[in-house]
Design a protein around this motif. Structure first.
Motif, PDB file in Angstrom:
ATOM      1  N   LEU A 150       4.714  17.421   4.179  1.00  0.00           N
ATOM      2  CA  LEU A 150       3.662  18.355   4.567  1.00  0.00           C
ATOM      3  C   LEU A 150       3.433  18.308   6.074  1.00  0.00           C
ATOM      4  CD1 LEU A 150       1.361  20.318   3.971  1.00  0.00           C
ATOM      5  CD2 LEU A 150      -0.058  18.358   3.326  1.00  0.00           C
ATOM      6  N   LEU A 151       3.376  17.105   6.642  1.00  0.00           N
ATOM      7  CA  LEU A 151       3.216  16.980   8.089  1.00  0.00           C
ATOM      8  C   LEU A 151       4.402  17.562   8.840  1.00  0.00           C
ATOM      9  CD1 LEU A 151       1.674  13.427   8.659  1.00  0.00           C
ATOM     10  CD2 LEU A 151       0.525  15.631   8.530  1.00  0.00           C
ATOM     11  N   ALA A 157      -3.710   4.088   8.572  1.00  0.00           N
ATOM     12  CA  ALA A 157      -3.126   3.866   9.897  1.00  0.00           C
ATOM     13  C   ALA A 157      -1.752   4.510  10.039  1.00  0.00           C
ATOM     14  CB  ALA A 157      -3.035   2.370  10.183  1.00  0.00           C
ATOM     15  N   THR A 158      -1.034   4.665   8.924  1.00  0.00           N
ATOM     16  CA  THR A 158       0.306   5.249   9.013  1.00  0.00           C
ATOM     17  C   THR A 158       0.260   6.742   9.314  1.00  0.00           C
ATOM     18  OG1 THR A 158       0.415   5.665   6.613  1.00  0.00           O
ATOM     19  CG2 THR A 158       1.250   3.548   7.397  1.00  0.00           C
ATOM     20  N   LEU A 159      -0.915   7.368   9.181  1.00  0.00           N
ATOM     21  CA  LEU A 159      -1.025   8.783   9.542  1.00  0.00           C
ATOM     22  C   LEU A 159      -0.733   8.970  11.026  1.00  0.00           C
ATOM     23  CD1 LEU A 159      -1.724  11.726   9.151  1.00  0.00           C
ATOM     24  CD2 LEU A 159      -4.159  11.124   9.155  1.00  0.00           C
ATOM     25  N   ILE A 160      -1.277   8.100  11.872  1.00  0.00           N
ATOM     26  CA  ILE A 160      -1.000   8.196  13.312  1.00  0.00           C
ATOM     27  C   ILE A 160       0.462   7.895  13.593  1.00  0.00           C
ATOM     28  CG2 ILE A 160      -1.425   7.071  15.531  1.00  0.00           C
ATOM     29  CD1 ILE A 160      -3.542   9.082  14.801  1.00  0.00           C
ATOM     30  N   GLU A 161       1.029   6.937  12.877  1.00  0.00           N
ATOM     31  CA  GLU A 161       2.447   6.619  13.074  1.00  0.00           C
ATOM     32  C   GLU A 161       3.315   7.827  12.779  1.00  0.00           C
ATOM     33  OE1 GLU A 161       3.339   3.263  10.638  1.00  0.00           O
ATOM     34  OE2 GLU A 161       1.808   1.985  11.551  1.00  0.00           O
ATOM     35  N   GLN A 162       3.000   8.549  11.702  1.00  0.00           N
ATOM     36  CA  GLN A 162       3.777   9.736  11.349  1.00  0.00           C
ATOM     37  C   GLN A 162       3.527  10.866  12.343  1.00  0.00           C
ATOM     38  OE1 GLN A 162       6.210   9.907   9.125  1.00  0.00           O
ATOM     39  NE2 GLN A 162       5.820   7.729   8.820  1.00  0.00           N
ATOM     40  N   ARG A 215       2.847  10.471  15.488  1.00  0.00           N
ATOM     41  CA  ARG A 215       3.561  10.114  16.717  1.00  0.00           C
ATOM     42  C   ARG A 215       5.061  10.343  16.566  1.00  0.00           C
ATOM     43  NH1 ARG A 215       1.059   7.692  20.599  1.00  0.00           N
ATOM     44  NH2 ARG A 215      -0.465   6.677  19.237  1.00  0.00           N
ATOM     45  N   ARG A 216       5.580  10.157  15.361  1.00  0.00           N
ATOM     46  CA  ARG A 216       7.012  10.425  15.124  1.00  0.00           C
ATOM     47  C   ARG A 216       7.306  11.918  15.249  1.00  0.00           C
ATOM     48  NH1 ARG A 216       9.991  12.141  10.745  1.00  0.00           N
ATOM     49  NH2 ARG A 216       8.159  12.134   9.364  1.00  0.00           N
ATOM     50  N   LEU A 217       6.394  12.750  14.730  1.00  0.00           N
ATOM     51  CA  LEU A 217       6.630  14.188  14.724  1.00  0.00           C
ATOM     52  C   LEU A 217       6.239  14.860  16.036  1.00  0.00           C
ATOM     53  CD1 LEU A 217       5.270  14.817  11.129  1.00  0.00           C
ATOM     54  CD2 LEU A 217       7.662  14.946  11.846  1.00  0.00           C
ATOM     55  N   TRP A 218       5.205  14.306  16.680  1.00  0.00           N
ATOM     56  CA  TRP A 218       4.769  14.827  17.977  1.00  0.00           C
ATOM     57  C   TRP A 218       4.778  13.669  18.965  1.00  0.00           C
ATOM     58  CZ3 TRP A 218       1.551  16.231  13.637  1.00  0.00           C
ATOM     59  CH2 TRP A 218       1.661  17.564  13.235  1.00  0.00           C
ATOM     60  N   GLY A 220     -20.132  23.171  -9.823  1.00  0.00           N
ATOM     61  CA  GLY A 220     -19.422  22.041  -9.244  1.00  0.00           C
ATOM     62  C   GLY A 220     -18.283  22.509  -8.371  1.00  0.00           C
ATOM     63  N   LEU A 221     -17.543  21.554  -7.832  1.00  0.00           N
ATOM     64  CA  LEU A 221     -16.449  21.872  -6.918  1.00  0.00           C
ATOM     65  C   LEU A 221     -15.103  21.855  -7.636  1.00  0.00           C
ATOM     66  CD1 LEU A 221     -14.748  19.047  -6.120  1.00  0.00           C
ATOM     67  CD2 LEU A 221     -16.859  18.573  -4.889  1.00  0.00           C
ATOM     68  N   THR A 222     -14.102  22.417  -6.982  1.00  0.00           N
ATOM     69  CA  THR A 222     -12.715  22.347  -7.428  1.00  0.00           C
ATOM     70  C   THR A 222     -11.909  21.713  -6.314  1.00  0.00           C
ATOM     71  OG1 THR A 222     -12.928  24.373  -8.747  1.00  0.00           O
ATOM     72  CG2 THR A 222     -10.699  23.637  -8.199  1.00  0.00           C
ATOM     73  N   LEU A 223     -11.133  20.691  -6.628  1.00  0.00           N
ATOM     74  CA  LEU A 223     -10.357  20.007  -5.598  1.00  0.00           C
ATOM     75  C   LEU A 223      -9.149  20.836  -5.171  1.00  0.00           C
ATOM     76  CD1 LEU A 223     -10.468  16.319  -6.864  1.00  0.00           C
ATOM     77  CD2 LEU A 223     -11.547  17.250  -4.795  1.00  0.00           C
ATOM     78  N   GLY A 224      -8.787  20.680  -3.913  1.00  0.00           N
ATOM     79  CA  GLY A 224      -7.583  21.297  -3.372  1.00  0.00           C
ATOM     80  C   GLY A 224      -6.865  20.294  -2.493  1.00  0.00           C
ATOM     81  N   GLU A 225      -5.819  20.737  -1.843  1.00  0.00           N
ATOM     82  CA  GLU A 225      -5.097  19.872  -0.920  1.00  0.00           C
ATOM     83  C   GLU A 225      -4.517  20.734   0.192  1.00  0.00           C
ATOM     84  OE1 GLU A 225      -2.116  17.985  -3.281  1.00  0.00           O
ATOM     85  OE2 GLU A 225      -0.863  19.770  -3.460  1.00  0.00           O
ATOM     86  N   GLY A 226      -4.190  20.091   1.304  1.00  0.00           N
ATOM     87  CA  GLY A 226      -3.630  20.845   2.411  1.00  0.00           C
ATOM     88  C   GLY A 226      -3.732  20.065   3.705  1.00  0.00           C
ATOM     89  N   ALA A 227      -3.360  20.735   4.791  1.00  0.00           N
ATOM     90  CA  ALA A 227      -3.384  20.097   6.101  1.00  0.00           C
ATOM     91  C   ALA A 227      -3.442  21.160   7.183  1.00  0.00           C
ATOM     92  CB  ALA A 227      -2.140  19.221   6.296  1.00  0.00           C
TER      93      ALA A 227
END
Length: 379
Positions: A66-67, A112-117, A119-122, A193-200
């Motif tokens: 996704l990233l 913490a691995t979000l920043i690592e990924q 930094r790899r992509l950007w 109530g709410l409905t869950l989703g996902e994305g970026a």
């Protein structure tokens, strides 16, 4: 001297598609909420969610993939860019797989691995930080990024918000009785109530002078930002919306704006009984004369948790660039307190200023104020 904050590039992926497709489908009143095949929902309140296209199962590297899609859409960022990641539960899908002895990606296990990924992509020599402030995570990250640029401490910040729909999160909201049995209905009298989703979403913010010097487009400016906690309850919002009011007033003060300058509100709008009531109460305190148009997108793409602020920021900027407001998908009978304000169809929009709000567990509230760019490209 305060530096103007420009949004110069943005990309997003939601259950409706990439940013352009999401915008088009949203304006057409489409919803991506559907039965989810990712895990067994027999013991939960609902079987509905808004999943990314072609992602019925989370592959070992789906979060990272996704990233990678975001990086392709966004393009290169300056080498001295500060990286801000924002998430509620980055890596929880991979931890689930590890616990079930399924193949998993160790490069996407912890926050913490979000920043690592990133930094790899950007690739960047700039600092990195992860913001985890519940459902206001990426809104808070955007506020911090804006404040950092405005103060002259840096001239380029990349903010990336991302969250996946995992069984861990799904079961938690079900246990809290927070999931609607049907697709969520933000600001509707029948909301349950709410409905869950996902994305970026990823947004590149720059000092406007630097953006101009480098010939980068200014898609919109972030003129104000505010963050406040209501200290009311670990999951429930303060009924009077005191924290949200304060966050909005801070954003207005930062932008040197009056409430009369606000042309529309992009609300958090989860579809839960208490969140929507709290928001409308707060807005009535802020706008005692009359409410501006109010819209929300979670009836179309679900609640994307920590990614919501970043995704919804990109969509707010789309409103300014396309001179229209999308319908609030799922509304049948708008709340009587805001019946004339909630958008129910795509609406022509000539305004220049949008107020964006998000709230999260723990009483956190954040607000951003976007202004339409006077020019699309300056050299």
């Amino acid at each position: 001297m305060s530096h103007q904050v420009a949004v110069v590039a943005m990309a997003a992926h939601t259950a409706l598609g990439n940013l352009d497709t999401t915008w088009q489908e949203l304006c057409a009143g489409k919803s991506a909420i559907a039965p989810l095949p990712r895990f067994d929902t027999t013991n939960y309140l609902t079987n509905l969610a808004a999943l990314l296209p072609q992602s019925s199962d989370v592959s070992p590297s789906h979060s990272i993939t996704l990233l990678e899609h975001l990086a392709t859409d966004l393009g290169v960022v300056p080498s001295n860019t500060i990286l801000f990641g924002a998430t509620t539960k980055w890596g929880i899908d991979q931890l689930e797989r590890a616990g079930r002895q399924l193949p998993y990606d160790a490069n996407a296990l912890y926050s913490a691995t979000l920043i690592e990924q990133m930094r790899r992509l950007w690739p960047s020599k700039g600092a990195g930080q992860v913001f985890a402030a519940a459902c206001a995570s990426s809104t808070l990250a955007l506020a911090r990024a804006s404040a950092t640029i405005a103060a002259g401490r840096t001239s380029s910040v990349l903010v990336c918000g991302v969250d996946m729909c995992s069984e861990f999160v799904f079961s938690g909201f079900s246990a809290l009785q927070g999931l609607a049995p049907e697709a969520c209905r933000p600001f509707c009298q029948q909301r349950r109530g709410l409905t869950l989703g996902e994305g970026a979403a990823a947004l590149l913010l720059m000092d406007a002078e630097r953006a101009c010097a480098e010939g980068r487009p200014t898609l919109a400016t972030i003129a104000g930002w505010g963050v406040a906690a209501d200290a009311h309850h670990i999951t429930a919002p303060a009924r009077d919306g005191c924290g949200l009011q304060l966050a909005c007033r801070k954003a207005l003060a930062k932008a040197a704006c009056d409430v009369s300058d606000i042309d529309a509100i992009h609300a958090h709008g989860t579809g839960t009984v208490y969140n929507d009531a709290m928001e409308i109460t707060a807005f009535h305190h802020l706008f005692p004369e009359s409410l501006p148009p109010i819209f929300g997108v979670k009836g179309a793409i679900g609640h994307t948790l920590g990614a919501a602020g970043a995704i919804e920021t990109a969509l707010s900027i789309q409103c300014l660039r396309n001179n229209s407001l999308p319908p609030t998908v799922g509304v049948e009978s708008p709340m009587t307190e805001a019946a004339n304000a909630i958008t129910r169809q795509t609406t022509p929009f000539t305004g220049t200023t949008i107020l964006k709000t998000n709230s999260g567990f723990g009483g956190i509230n954040a607000a951003l104020l976007f202004k339409k760019s006077e020019v699309a490209h300056v050299r």
